[in-house]
Design a protein around this motif. Sequence first.
Motif, PDB file in Angstrom:
ATOM      1  N   THR A 210       0.851  -1.371  -0.129  1.00 49.07           N
ATOM      2  CA  THR A 210      -0.008   0.180  -0.059  1.00 49.07           C
ATOM      3  C   THR A 210       0.868   1.162   0.043  1.00 49.07           C
ATOM      4  OG1 THR A 210      -0.142   0.050   2.223  1.00 49.07           O
ATOM      5  CG2 THR A 210      -2.049  -1.207   1.139  1.00 49.07           C
ATOM      6  N   LEU A 211       2.144   1.095   0.258  1.00 47.93           N
ATOM      7  CA  LEU A 211       3.049   2.484   0.325  1.00 47.93           C
ATOM      8  C   LEU A 211       4.236   2.132  -0.745  1.00 47.93           C
ATOM      9  CD1 LEU A 211       3.776   2.542   4.080  1.00 47.93           C
ATOM     10  CD2 LEU A 211       1.953   3.804   2.757  1.00 47.93           C
ATOM     11  N   GLY A 212       4.442   1.151  -1.344  1.00 48.90           N
ATOM     12  CA  GLY A 212       5.481   1.030  -2.362  1.00 48.90           C
ATOM     13  C   GLY A 212       5.578  -0.532  -2.768  1.00 48.90           C
ATOM     14  N   ASP A 456      -2.810   9.731  -4.664  1.00 49.44           N
ATOM     15  CA  ASP A 456      -3.825   9.287  -5.275  1.00 49.44           C
ATOM     16  C   ASP A 456      -4.270   7.706  -5.029  1.00 49.44           C
ATOM     17  OD1 ASP A 456      -3.872  11.745  -7.010  1.00 49.44           O
ATOM     18  OD2 ASP A 456      -2.055  11.056  -8.075  1.00 49.44           O
ATOM     19  N   ASP A 457      -3.788   7.378  -4.069  1.00 50.84           N
ATOM     20  CA  ASP A 457      -4.106   6.013  -3.612  1.00 50.84           C
ATOM     21  C   ASP A 457      -4.316   5.031  -4.793  1.00 50.84           C
ATOM     22  OD1 ASP A 457      -5.033   4.091  -1.907  1.00 50.84           O
ATOM     23  OD2 ASP A 457      -7.248   4.348  -2.367  1.00 50.84           O
ATOM     24  N   ILE A 458      -3.190   4.911  -5.414  1.00 49.45           N
ATOM     25  CA  ILE A 458      -2.884   3.846  -6.482  1.00 49.45           C
ATOM     26  C   ILE A 458      -2.188   2.406  -6.146  1.00 49.45           C
ATOM     27  CG2 ILE A 458      -2.909   5.602  -8.278  1.00 49.45           C
ATOM     28  CD1 ILE A 458       0.056   5.003  -8.786  1.00 49.45           C
ATOM     29  N   MET A 459      -1.526   2.442  -4.889  1.00 47.00           N
ATOM     30  CA  MET A 459      -0.716   1.539  -4.464  1.00 47.00           C
ATOM     31  C   MET A 459      -1.704   0.517  -3.723  1.00 47.00           C
ATOM     32  SD  MET A 459       1.933   2.241  -6.037  1.00 47.00           S
ATOM     33  CE  MET A 459       3.183   1.273  -5.293  1.00 47.00           C
ATOM     34  N   ASN A 460      -2.096  -0.582  -4.236  1.00 50.66           N
ATOM     35  CA  ASN A 460      -2.822  -1.652  -3.758  1.00 50.66           C
ATOM     36  C   ASN A 460      -4.233  -1.065  -2.839  1.00 50.66           C
ATOM     37  OD1 ASN A 460      -3.330  -4.228  -3.633  1.00 50.66           O
ATOM     38  ND2 ASN A 460      -1.922  -4.725  -1.953  1.00 50.66           N
TER      39      ASN A 460
END
Length: 472
Positions: A210-212, A456-460
């Motif tokens: 969720t962070l990288g 942008d909340d793109i990580m999982n």
Amino acid sequence: MVQTMAQGRNETGIAAAMGILKQQFGERFHTGASICEQHAHTTTWIVNQPPDGVVFARSTQEVSEVVRICAAHKVAVIPFGTGTSLEGHVNAPAGGISIDVSQMNAVVEVNAGDLDCRVQPGVTRMALNTHLRDQGLFFPIDPGADASIGGMAATRASGTNAVRYGTMKDNVLSLEVVMANGEVIRTASRARKSSAGYDLTRLMVGSEGTLGIITEVTLRLQGIPEAMSAASCSFPSVEAACETVMAVIQYGLPVARIELLDALVVKAVNSYSKLTLPETPLLLLEFHGSNAGVAEQAETFGSLAADFGGSGYAATTSAEERNKLWQARHDAYWAMLALRPGCKAVATDVCVPISRLAEAVVATNDKASELELIAPIVGHAGDGNFHASVLLDMDNADEVARAQTFVSWLNNFAIELGGTCTGEHGIGQGKRPYLVKELGGAVDVMRAIKRALDPDDIMNPGKILPDGRTDL
């Protein structure tokens, strides 16, 4: 099937990103339904939510490029290792692109003198230990499944050896990570200690993508012990077995593994693995050290177990016998499935303080009986972590509802005992509703970190952080 809240899809962005990825990665970019479904969650009762496409990456640079493309179009990216996680970690509720790192499977370097190594994320734990064996080294974290090292770091995995060697958070020295904007960072050096800034390694370990996206892992290693001894001991009750575990830990006996199997699991293992263990609660143990040290540990445990009614205690240094016992333990999942053919095993895990383990396991058995469910229990008893696997007919709506009641009760009960809703499986999608009850305002700090690193909340997306609902 357990439904999870769908995140908003960015159809325009997905279409644009897929066009670029197809052109750039060619045959290593797939959109077929079967491959996409294989890259979503399929191992328990959470609904399969496939991505729109799958990229098979071969380098950190390629992962970075995929993330940059998806970031430019605000498209979700979901890292994928081997897909053995149990809480929906690889699902794609907002669609998007799965980045499969299984082809990034090189052991980059082994520093035998420093007891560490660097590996790509797609290396599996068994492949790593095969590579290390000739140098007299091994990596001790053993979650059972042949999981990828990257996935184990992302979910903060542990397993049977955790009581002696710790979990992934204790065995990862440094990470290379692709952030949400495609930038590549390294979280630390190879040094065994550091006071240099925030502990980004620990932040990333357990962040579940969720962070990288983890693209390289530097691991602590251990020397293969001079001697190993495996043992088994039966007990008249779960309480007696758990009291023995507590005595072992309080005594300071350095067991490498101490596993609890309830009577139903022993029955299943006997049938599946052709063993003849007494069908009562059982502890399986392993001792590591010198020949004299292992013998002393085994003898001491035997004396402690006898105080709690332990019987049939047997220890062996035979590699064949040790492997047979531990293979049976690792096959317990398949053995339990055979207790009720055609049904699904819904595995859930919690962890409680050692002093509350007996109470927790007995109450869990009682709750399953009350709800007329078959839910065998195995546990990494040395650290208070146990798994209840509900054997479930997914076509029976009433049974599924009772199972949902059971799982919710178990998570809340563990938290009430001062424990956690997950000792090692992670939060993913399935455990999100319990995080606020367990950690309170700390969840707001997590949200702030997520917003800062991934605005942008793109990580999982849709993992770990609750969406406000607490009634799942």
